[in-house]
Design a protein around this motif. Sequence first.
Motif, PDB file in Angstrom:
ATOM      1  N   THR A 113       0.840  -1.207   0.000  1.00  0.00           N
ATOM      2  CA  THR A 113       0.000   0.000   0.000  1.00  0.00           C
ATOM      3  C   THR A 113       0.876   1.258   0.000  1.00  0.00           C
ATOM      4  OG1 THR A 113      -0.039   0.335   2.396  1.00  0.00           O
ATOM      5  CG2 THR A 113      -1.609  -1.265   1.490  1.00  0.00           C
ATOM      6  N   ASP A 114       0.201   2.405  -0.061  1.00  0.00           N
ATOM      7  CA  ASP A 114       0.921   3.652   0.184  1.00  0.00           C
ATOM      8  C   ASP A 114       1.072   3.804   1.702  1.00  0.00           C
ATOM      9  OD1 ASP A 114      -1.524   4.594   1.149  1.00  0.00           O
ATOM     10  OD2 ASP A 114      -2.007   5.696  -0.684  1.00  0.00           O
ATOM     11  N   ALA A 115       1.612   4.938   2.136  1.00  0.00           N
ATOM     12  CA  ALA A 115       1.929   5.079   3.566  1.00  0.00           C
ATOM     13  C   ALA A 115       0.895   5.900   4.329  1.00  0.00           C
ATOM     14  CB  ALA A 115       3.318   5.706   3.704  1.00  0.00           C
ATOM     15  N   LEU A 123      -1.364  -0.409  -3.626  1.00  0.00           N
ATOM     16  CA  LEU A 123      -0.563  -0.023  -4.795  1.00  0.00           C
ATOM     17  C   LEU A 123      -0.243  -1.223  -5.669  1.00  0.00           C
ATOM     18  CD1 LEU A 123       2.109   2.326  -3.138  1.00  0.00           C
ATOM     19  CD2 LEU A 123       0.076   3.010  -4.424  1.00  0.00           C
ATOM     20  N   GLU A 124      -0.029  -2.345  -5.018  1.00  0.00           N
ATOM     21  CA  GLU A 124       0.492  -3.493  -5.753  1.00  0.00           C
ATOM     22  C   GLU A 124       0.166  -4.784  -5.002  1.00  0.00           C
ATOM     23  OE1 GLU A 124       4.517  -2.540  -7.002  1.00  0.00           O
ATOM     24  OE2 GLU A 124       4.972  -4.677  -6.781  1.00  0.00           O
ATOM     25  N   MET A 125      -0.073  -5.851  -5.769  1.00  0.00           N
ATOM     26  CA  MET A 125      -0.367  -7.141  -5.144  1.00  0.00           C
ATOM     27  C   MET A 125       0.683  -8.150  -5.593  1.00  0.00           C
ATOM     28  SD  MET A 125      -3.298  -6.714  -3.486  1.00  0.00           S
ATOM     29  CE  MET A 125      -3.976  -8.358  -3.290  1.00  0.00           C
ATOM     30  N   GLN A 126       1.298  -8.824  -4.624  1.00  0.00           N
ATOM     31  CA  GLN A 126       2.269  -9.881  -4.948  1.00  0.00           C
ATOM     32  C   GLN A 126       1.955 -11.123  -4.111  1.00  0.00           C
ATOM     33  OE1 GLN A 126       6.361  -8.729  -4.702  1.00  0.00           O
ATOM     34  NE2 GLN A 126       6.032  -6.783  -5.762  1.00  0.00           N
ATOM     35  N   PRO A 127       0.860 -11.787  -4.453  1.00  0.00           N
ATOM     36  CA  PRO A 127       0.395 -12.870  -3.572  1.00  0.00           C
ATOM     37  C   PRO A 127       1.110 -14.213  -3.785  1.00  0.00           C
ATOM     38  CG  PRO A 127      -1.185 -12.525  -5.335  1.00  0.00           C
ATOM     39  CD  PRO A 127      -0.059 -11.564  -5.582  1.00  0.00           C
ATOM     40  N   LYS A 150       4.706   0.172   0.884  1.00  0.00           N
ATOM     41  CA  LYS A 150       5.690  -0.329  -0.068  1.00  0.00           C
ATOM     42  C   LYS A 150       7.081   0.211   0.248  1.00  0.00           C
ATOM     43  CE  LYS A 150       6.039  -1.400  -4.887  1.00  0.00           C
ATOM     44  NZ  LYS A 150       6.555  -0.591  -5.982  1.00  0.00           N
ATOM     45  N   GLU A 151       7.159   1.495   0.613  1.00  0.00           N
ATOM     46  CA  GLU A 151       8.474   2.095   0.851  1.00  0.00           C
ATOM     47  C   GLU A 151       9.044   1.766   2.221  1.00  0.00           C
ATOM     48  OE1 GLU A 151       9.106   6.082  -0.291  1.00  0.00           O
ATOM     49  OE2 GLU A 151       8.981   5.435  -2.388  1.00  0.00           O
ATOM     50  N   ASP A 152       8.269   2.057   3.272  1.00  0.00           N
ATOM     51  CA  ASP A 152       8.839   1.908   4.623  1.00  0.00           C
ATOM     52  C   ASP A 152       8.593   0.555   5.251  1.00  0.00           C
ATOM     53  OD1 ASP A 152       8.629   4.720   4.121  1.00  0.00           O
ATOM     54  OD2 ASP A 152       6.659   4.644   5.113  1.00  0.00           O
ATOM     55  N   LYS A 153       7.809  -0.305   4.581  1.00  0.00           N
ATOM     56  CA  LYS A 153       7.528  -1.645   5.119  1.00  0.00           C
ATOM     57  C   LYS A 153       6.876  -1.597   6.504  1.00  0.00           C
ATOM     58  CE  LYS A 153      10.175  -3.762   1.823  1.00  0.00           C
ATOM     59  NZ  LYS A 153       9.960  -2.682   0.830  1.00  0.00           N
ATOM     60  N   ASN A 154       5.960  -0.646   6.658  1.00  0.00           N
ATOM     61  CA  ASN A 154       5.198  -0.588   7.904  1.00  0.00           C
ATOM     62  C   ASN A 154       3.833  -1.228   7.701  1.00  0.00           C
ATOM     63  OD1 ASN A 154       6.937   0.797   9.717  1.00  0.00           O
ATOM     64  ND2 ASN A 154       6.582   2.679   8.537  1.00  0.00           N
ATOM     65  N   VAL A 155       3.252  -1.699   8.809  1.00  0.00           N
ATOM     66  CA  VAL A 155       1.899  -2.236   8.738  1.00  0.00           C
ATOM     67  C   VAL A 155       0.937  -1.070   8.490  1.00  0.00           C
ATOM     68  CG1 VAL A 155       0.068  -3.378  10.036  1.00  0.00           C
ATOM     69  CG2 VAL A 155       2.428  -4.170  10.250  1.00  0.00           C
ATOM     70  N   THR A 156       0.025  -1.261   7.539  1.00  0.00           N
ATOM     71  CA  THR A 156      -0.979  -0.231   7.261  1.00  0.00           C
ATOM     72  C   THR A 156      -2.374  -0.860   7.340  1.00  0.00           C
ATOM     73  OG1 THR A 156      -0.819  -0.736   4.889  1.00  0.00           O
ATOM     74  CG2 THR A 156       0.489   1.113   5.696  1.00  0.00           C
ATOM     75  N   THR A 157      -3.389  -0.018   7.495  1.00  0.00           N
ATOM     76  CA  THR A 157      -4.766  -0.523   7.364  1.00  0.00           C
ATOM     77  C   THR A 157      -5.476   0.302   6.289  1.00  0.00           C
ATOM     78  OG1 THR A 157      -5.659   0.858   9.141  1.00  0.00           O
ATOM     79  CG2 THR A 157      -4.915  -1.362   9.742  1.00  0.00           C
ATOM     80  N   LEU A 158      -6.557  -0.298   5.765  1.00  0.00           N
ATOM     81  CA  LEU A 158      -7.168   0.227   4.541  1.00  0.00           C
ATOM     82  C   LEU A 158      -8.400   1.083   4.768  1.00  0.00           C
ATOM     83  CD1 LEU A 158      -6.995  -3.108   2.479  1.00  0.00           C
ATOM     84  CD2 LEU A 158      -5.285  -1.296   2.594  1.00  0.00           C
ATOM     85  N   GLY A 159      -8.610   1.525   6.002  1.00  0.00           N
ATOM     86  CA  GLY A 159      -9.818   2.309   6.290  1.00  0.00           C
ATOM     87  C   GLY A 159     -10.922   1.386   6.778  1.00  0.00           C
TER      88      GLY A 159
END
Length: 422
Positions: A113-115, A123-127, A150-159
């Motif tokens: 995802t974005d940050a 942003l991208e899927m690599q399953p 994608k950049e910082d490799k942090n856990v994100t949530t999607l809303g």
Amino acid sequence: MAPDDKETAIALRVMKFGGSSVADAEKIRTVARRIADAKESGDDVVAVVSARGKTTDGLVADAMEISARPDPREMDMLLSTGERISCALMAMALHDLGHEAESFTGSQAGIFTDAQHTKAHILEMQPHRLEESLKAGRIVLVAGFQGMSKEDKNVTTLGRGGSDTTAVALASALNASVCEIHSDVVGVFTADPRIVPGAAKLARITHEEMLEMAAMGSKVLALRAVEFARNHDVRLHARSTFLPVEGTWIIKETPDMEQAIVSGIAHRSDEAKITVTGVRDQPGIAAAIFTALADALINVDTIIQNIGIHGHADLSFTVPLVELTPARDALESVRGTLQFDDVITDDQIGKVTLVGAGMKSNPGVAAKMFRVLAAEGINIQMIDTSTIRISVVIDRRDVERSVRALHDAFDLTSEAARRANV
Ligand code: ASP
Ligand code: MG
């Protein structure tokens, strides 16, 4: 693809289960049984689960108890745990049914995802790991609502409500034949059945129509998930977790499809209206006002500007009720520069919307809608349309009455029944 290539001939189903479907141990076992049935019927299965019951609300409350302004990165570390719990428990339930099942976090599933913490975009899927696990014959479980920046490799949530988006994104990336969204409702209805007891389940609806319904208040599917499904042409099936009946298919519009003039009515009562008065009627002013609101991440909807009189105009728009205070603050911050007269707010509005792909080729729908509201003595404060939607802003107290009157006038119950049979 060779017809005898067994591996690629197997259908892949993405099955998503909402929070109320996994709320307790018994429900988790019931859902595990459904997943196992799908697998035993010969399909490959990727199941996405939401956090149990009100877990996410509880986690938000936990954070607020500690800090008034929790850091968004840490918020995501916290919020992502709810879905991980459901996912691991579901794997255990499947093991007990004699199945090989493996659970994955969003980042393990390759969801990048974005940050923008707490409302990140995919942003991208690599399953790759999921594909390997499927190939090994396992049932794959993915924690919904989360990814990794994608950049910082942090856990994100999607809303909030983001597990639907996880399911749709996986269905698209893995080329699934269907993305099934299971919840405690049996599908998408012509109107909220709690308001219109005669409301009917729609057999099918187009992506475009569902997008308008979701944006305008229907809660069956998350807006961003529908948007993703439309953009990537994913077939969605909104159906019940507990009743083995067909739900509503959300599909791409085809030229031969018969279009309802009005498919459904959505409503919402969680918005507020803002009017900025005495705005200078010259280039750049609206740009400055809405830039200030956008910078404050306010979701503006339904914008109306009247004609200028003596070089000044009034500008009205709606915002989510929860964003009313930040919106006011954002406007006050530019009041000095822009020199408008006043900011007037109304937190007692509601919005009622008619949606139907057939509106494109049928004039007179707006006129009929306004006649119905007039006959009920309901005053229209704002009007907003797209090619397949007409929305009105009215007093919140009139919302339920409007929905019932319009449902009746457009005869949506028999319309839905007729279309289900064609
Ligand atoms: N658990 C998250 C929420 O409650 C995501 C979801 O349910 O889809 O918003
Ligand atoms: Mg939920």
